[in-house]
Write a protein that holds these residues in place. Structure first.
Motif, PDB file in Angstrom:
ATOM      1  N   GLN A   1     -13.313  -1.886   5.257  1.00  0.00           N
ATOM      2  CA  GLN A   1     -13.373  -3.305   4.892  1.00  0.00           C
ATOM      3  C   GLN A   1     -13.368  -3.525   3.381  1.00  0.00           C
ATOM      4  OE1 GLN A   1     -13.371  -5.878   7.647  1.00  0.00           O
ATOM      5  NE2 GLN A   1     -12.429  -3.925   8.147  1.00  0.00           N
TER       6      GLN A   1
ATOM      7  N   ARG B   1      -4.808  -1.831  -1.350  1.00  0.00           N
ATOM      8  CA  ARG B   1      -3.716  -2.798  -1.462  1.00  0.00           C
ATOM      9  C   ARG B   1      -3.517  -3.258  -2.895  1.00  0.00           C
ATOM     10  NH1 ARG B   1      -4.900  -5.498   3.925  1.00  0.00           N
ATOM     11  NH2 ARG B   1      -6.523  -6.455   2.732  1.00  0.00           N
TER      12      ARG B   1
ATOM     13  N   CYS C   1      -5.791  -7.817   9.372  1.00  0.00           N
ATOM     14  CA  CYS C   1      -5.186  -7.407   8.094  1.00  0.00           C
ATOM     15  C   CYS C   1      -6.069  -6.408   7.375  1.00  0.00           C
ATOM     16  CB  CYS C   1      -4.925  -8.606   7.190  1.00  0.00           C
ATOM     17  SG  CYS C   1      -6.353  -9.055   6.189  1.00  0.00           S
ATOM     18  N   SER C   2      -7.250  -6.155   7.910  1.00  0.00           N
ATOM     19  CA  SER C   2      -8.185  -5.255   7.223  1.00  0.00           C
ATOM     20  C   SER C   2      -8.486  -4.018   8.054  1.00  0.00           C
ATOM     21  CB  SER C   2      -9.478  -6.001   6.889  1.00  0.00           C
ATOM     22  OG  SER C   2      -9.195  -7.069   6.026  1.00  0.00           O
ATOM     23  N   ILE C   3      -7.561  -3.687   8.937  1.00  0.00           N
ATOM     24  CA  ILE C   3      -7.688  -2.500   9.776  1.00  0.00           C
ATOM     25  C   ILE C   3      -6.316  -1.828   9.807  1.00  0.00           C
ATOM     26  CG2 ILE C   3      -8.050  -1.701  12.145  1.00  0.00           C
ATOM     27  CD1 ILE C   3     -10.003  -3.968  12.541  1.00  0.00           C
ATOM     28  N   LEU C   4      -6.282  -0.536   9.566  1.00  0.00           N
ATOM     29  CA  LEU C   4      -5.015   0.187   9.721  1.00  0.00           C
ATOM     30  C   LEU C   4      -4.644   0.158  11.199  1.00  0.00           C
ATOM     31  CD1 LEU C   4      -5.723   3.356   7.536  1.00  0.00           C
ATOM     32  CD2 LEU C   4      -4.294   1.397   6.924  1.00  0.00           C
TER      33      LEU C   4
ATOM     34  N   LEU D   1      -0.678  -2.140   8.600  1.00  0.00           N
ATOM     35  CA  LEU D   1      -1.881  -2.830   9.068  1.00  0.00           C
ATOM     36  C   LEU D   1      -1.714  -3.288  10.513  1.00  0.00           C
ATOM     37  CD1 LEU D   1      -2.357  -4.976   5.855  1.00  0.00           C
ATOM     38  CD2 LEU D   1      -3.647  -2.918   6.495  1.00  0.00           C
TER      39      LEU D   1
ATOM     40  N   TRP E   1     -16.801  -4.582  12.137  1.00  0.00           N
ATOM     41  CA  TRP E   1     -15.975  -3.374  11.991  1.00  0.00           C
ATOM     42  C   TRP E   1     -16.459  -2.481  10.844  1.00  0.00           C
ATOM     43  CZ3 TRP E   1     -12.771  -1.245  15.338  1.00  0.00           C
ATOM     44  CH2 TRP E   1     -11.850  -0.289  14.913  1.00  0.00           C
TER      45      TRP E   1
ATOM     46  N   LEU F   1      -9.601  -0.847   2.058  1.00  0.00           N
ATOM     47  CA  LEU F   1      -8.214  -1.309   2.197  1.00  0.00           C
ATOM     48  C   LEU F   1      -7.882  -2.364   1.145  1.00  0.00           C
ATOM     49  CD1 LEU F   1      -7.746  -1.379   6.077  1.00  0.00           C
ATOM     50  CD2 LEU F   1      -6.734   0.196   4.428  1.00  0.00           C
TER      51      LEU F   1
ATOM     52  N   PRO G   1       1.274   5.358   8.652  1.00  0.00           N
ATOM     53  CA  PRO G   1      -0.180   5.238   8.448  1.00  0.00           C
ATOM     54  C   PRO G   1      -0.606   4.042   7.604  1.00  0.00           C
ATOM     55  CG  PRO G   1       0.520   7.499   8.092  1.00  0.00           C
ATOM     56  CD  PRO G   1       1.768   6.696   8.269  1.00  0.00           C
ATOM     57  N   ASN G   2       0.244   3.588   6.674  1.00  0.00           N
ATOM     58  CA  ASN G   2      -0.203   2.499   5.791  1.00  0.00           C
ATOM     59  C   ASN G   2       0.108   1.104   6.349  1.00  0.00           C
ATOM     60  OD1 ASN G   2       2.535   2.492   5.453  1.00  0.00           O
ATOM     61  ND2 ASN G   2       2.513   2.502   3.213  1.00  0.00           N
TER      62      ASN G   2
ATOM     63  N   MET H   1       0.840  -1.192   0.000  1.00  0.00           N
ATOM     64  CA  MET H   1       0.000   0.000   0.000  1.00  0.00           C
ATOM     65  C   MET H   1       0.885   1.255   0.000  1.00  0.00           C
ATOM     66  SD  MET H   1      -3.081   0.841   2.689  1.00  0.00           S
ATOM     67  CE  MET H   1      -2.945  -0.796   3.407  1.00  0.00           C
ATOM     68  N   LYS H   2       0.514   2.229  -0.837  1.00  0.00           N
ATOM     69  CA  LYS H   2       1.331   3.452  -0.944  1.00  0.00           C
ATOM     70  C   LYS H   2       1.211   4.310   0.318  1.00  0.00           C
ATOM     71  CE  LYS H   2       2.019   3.997  -5.803  1.00  0.00           C
ATOM     72  NZ  LYS H   2       1.051   4.066  -6.894  1.00  0.00           N
TER      73      LYS H   2
ATOM     74  N   LEU I   1      -3.317   2.346  12.951  1.00  0.00           N
ATOM     75  CA  LEU I   1      -3.682   3.598  13.625  1.00  0.00           C
ATOM     76  C   LEU I   1      -5.173   3.660  13.960  1.00  0.00           C
ATOM     77  CD1 LEU I   1      -1.469   6.168  11.678  1.00  0.00           C
ATOM     78  CD2 LEU I   1      -1.154   5.344  14.023  1.00  0.00           C
ATOM     79  N   GLN I   2      -5.974   2.855  13.242  1.00  0.00           N
ATOM     80  CA  GLN I   2      -7.404   2.827  13.563  1.00  0.00           C
ATOM     81  C   GLN I   2      -7.655   2.133  14.907  1.00  0.00           C
ATOM     82  OE1 GLN I   2      -9.223   1.311   9.703  1.00  0.00           O
ATOM     83  NE2 GLN I   2     -10.356   3.210  10.054  1.00  0.00           N
TER      84      GLN I   2
ATOM     85  N   PHE J   1       0.585   7.573   2.627  1.00  0.00           N
ATOM     86  CA  PHE J   1      -0.378   8.680   2.614  1.00  0.00           C
ATOM     87  C   PHE J   1      -0.252   9.412   3.940  1.00  0.00           C
ATOM     88  CE2 PHE J   1      -2.465   4.682   3.832  1.00  0.00           C
ATOM     89  CZ  PHE J   1      -2.895   4.974   5.119  1.00  0.00           C
TER      90      PHE J   1
ATOM     91  N   ASP K   1      -9.615   9.419   8.523  1.00  0.00           N
ATOM     92  CA  ASP K   1     -10.201   8.292   9.249  1.00  0.00           C
ATOM     93  C   ASP K   1     -11.350   8.795  10.126  1.00  0.00           C
ATOM     94  OD1 ASP K   1     -10.814   6.111  10.776  1.00  0.00           O
ATOM     95  OD2 ASP K   1      -8.847   5.961  11.765  1.00  0.00           O
TER      96      ASP K   1
ATOM     97  N   TYR L   1      -2.149  10.821   7.206  1.00  0.00           N
ATOM     98  CA  TYR L   1      -3.311  10.295   7.937  1.00  0.00           C
ATOM     99  C   TYR L   1      -3.857  11.326   8.911  1.00  0.00           C
ATOM    100  CZ  TYR L   1      -5.633   7.246  11.427  1.00  0.00           C
ATOM    101  OH  TYR L   1      -6.503   6.659  12.300  1.00  0.00           O
TER     102      TYR L   1
END
Lengths: 290, 161
Positions: A33, A40, B64-67, B26, A108, A36, B23-24, A1-2, B69-70, A4, A51, A6
């Motif tokens: 959900q 990716r 794997c589906s949550i940053l 996971l 989530w 991301l 931030p990126n 993932m690039k 930082l979240q 960014f 966020d 936040y």
């Protein structure tokens, strides 16, 4: 993932001010959900990620018979499924959420995030169109209410300006003698639907003539497809098996579904026929119950 | 600035951690790489397989589906947080006793899904167990024994063992 930058603002106003500042370069993340996954895959690479998951003021479910249902954009799928208010007054929403995805995603992921992702395979948009729902969108300078029906513009594209966010979903209380149902074709419960259908039918008390109908199918076009011709076939008539078959055939003819690893376009068209009839039958039974 | 690490305060298995995270990144990567909690697995990385499941504020989620930082300010439980000293959690013990572990790769995720379920609902029906366990895929097709193991654990946990 690039990479960014936040931001995790705490209020809606802060979000709107960040969006007005960064516009197209900014992207909101809620539960993430869906987002991301596309980030990716490199399909989405925002400079700024805002966020909003932590904004608890947008996590609510309110109901009033006159005003209808109000769902905050950051309410999770699981909260909607389990809400007693929704189970009592909008059972189709609870049923839809139960099948939306696996428990982890529902825990989530948020209803607002799902709608703004604009996936034509998504379930909430479909059911909310059948329920004639509206969306409240906000930017720093204005607020507008749009119909759920026109919100999806194309595959993964919705009617949101770069400085706007979805804050609330508004669902009117259905008229009496209305039945609403939703089902989708799944390989395993919780899968994305290969196709899905949501139908709302309103009957005239006494003679049972269909006064209003809404027929919507998912994964049959680049946006949730409302099939008005199928609705016209039902309105003004006492619905019978033959009419429901015809409604299914009309929907199937109008559908232009994609072919992919899950199903061919031809198979999806056939299943649109089956599911429109099946779901309409369920909606009809519910409408008769009251 | 783009990609600049940010502060992350997170409670994992009862311990408070303060980290700097890009931030990126996971949540699964912070758990595995920064905290060395490698019990949580990385599988498909596209929200399909569920082997990365952890419990966040009492609910099963895919790490794997949550940053990362979240998860700031939240509380996470991983598979490492279940045993008390040398005593395994009843779900872990039931999986072993009932022969529900084959290669083992999906088991941490599966145990976490089961724990979230049983914490919320100590008396699940077979259907409810089945539905919850659907959130984690098993390549060995050991589903039946796994479902039975969760039921055995549920019974033990209700008995106060």
């Amino acid at each position: 993932m690039k990479d960014f930058e936040y931001f995790a603002p705490k209020t809606v106003e802060e979000v709107l001010s960040l969006l007005s500042q960064h516009k197209e370069e900014a992207k909101i993340i809620a539960g993430g959900q869906s987002m991301l996954v596309v980030m990716r895959q490199g399909l989405l690479a925002p400079e700024y990620v805002v966020d909003i998951k932590g904004i608890t003021a947008l996590d609510y479910i309110n109901y009033d018979e006159r005003e209808g249902l109000r769902i905050g954009a950051l309410t999770t799928h699981q909260a909607i499924e389990k809400s007693q208010l929704i189970q009592k007054h909008f059972r189709v929403l609870s049923e839809m959420e139960r099948n939306l995805a696996t428990i982890q995603t529902r825990n989530w992921g948020t209803i607002g995030g799902n709608l703004c992702h604009g996936d034509p395979a998504g379930d909430p948009a479909l059911v909310l169109i059948a329920l004639d729902a509206k969306l409240k969108l906000k930017s720093l300078s204005r607020e507008r209410i749009v119909a759920m029906e026109g919100f999806s513009k194309d595959m993964l594209e919705v009617d949101l300006e770069p400085d706007e966010m979805l804050v609330e979903i508004q669902v009117p209380t259905p008229r009496r003698h209305t039945g609403v149902a939703h089902e989708k074709l799944m390989v395993m419960q919780g899968d994305a639907g290969i196709v899905g259908a949501a139908v709302s039918l309103t009957l005239k008390p006494g003679d049972g003539v269909c006064e209003d109908a809404r027929v919507v199918v998912s994964n049959a076009a680049s946006v949730p497809l409302r099939v008005k011709e199928a609705e016209k076939r039902l309105i003004g008539k006492v619905i019978n098996d033959h009419l429901l078959t015809e409604a299914g055939e009309i929907a199937s003819a109008e559908a232009d579904p994609p072919s992919d690893v899950h199903a061919s376009s031809e198979y999806r068209k056939e299943m649109v026929k089956v599911f429109v009839k099946r779901v309409a039958l369920k909606a009809l039974e519910r409408a008769k119950e009251g | 600035m783009k990609g600049e690490p940010r502060e992350l305060k997170i409670k994992v298995n009862g311990m408070l951690y303060e980290l700097k995270v890009k931030p990126n990144v996971l949540l699964s990567d912070v758990l595995r790489k920064d905290l060395k909690l490698t019990g949580t697995k990385r599988g498909c990385l596209e929200s399909t397989c569920g082997v990365c499941t952890v419990i966040l504020d009492g609910k099963a989620v895919r790490s794997c589906s949550i940053l990362a930082l979240q998860a700031n300010g939240h509380e996470v439980t991983t598979i490492e947080g279940l045993a008390q000293g040398n005593k395994l959690h009843p779900i872990q013990q039931a999986f072993i006793d009932h022969g529900a572990i084959e290669c083992g790769f999906c088991i941490p995720g599966r145990v976490m899904v089961a724990k979230a379920l049983l914490d919320e609902n100590p008396h699940p029906t077979r259907e409810e167990v089945r539905l919850a366990m659907q959130g984690v895929l098993c390549a060995d097709v050991g589903y039946v024994k796994q479902i039975e193991a969760v039921e055995i654990a549920a019974e033990k946990m209700r008995g106060g063992e």
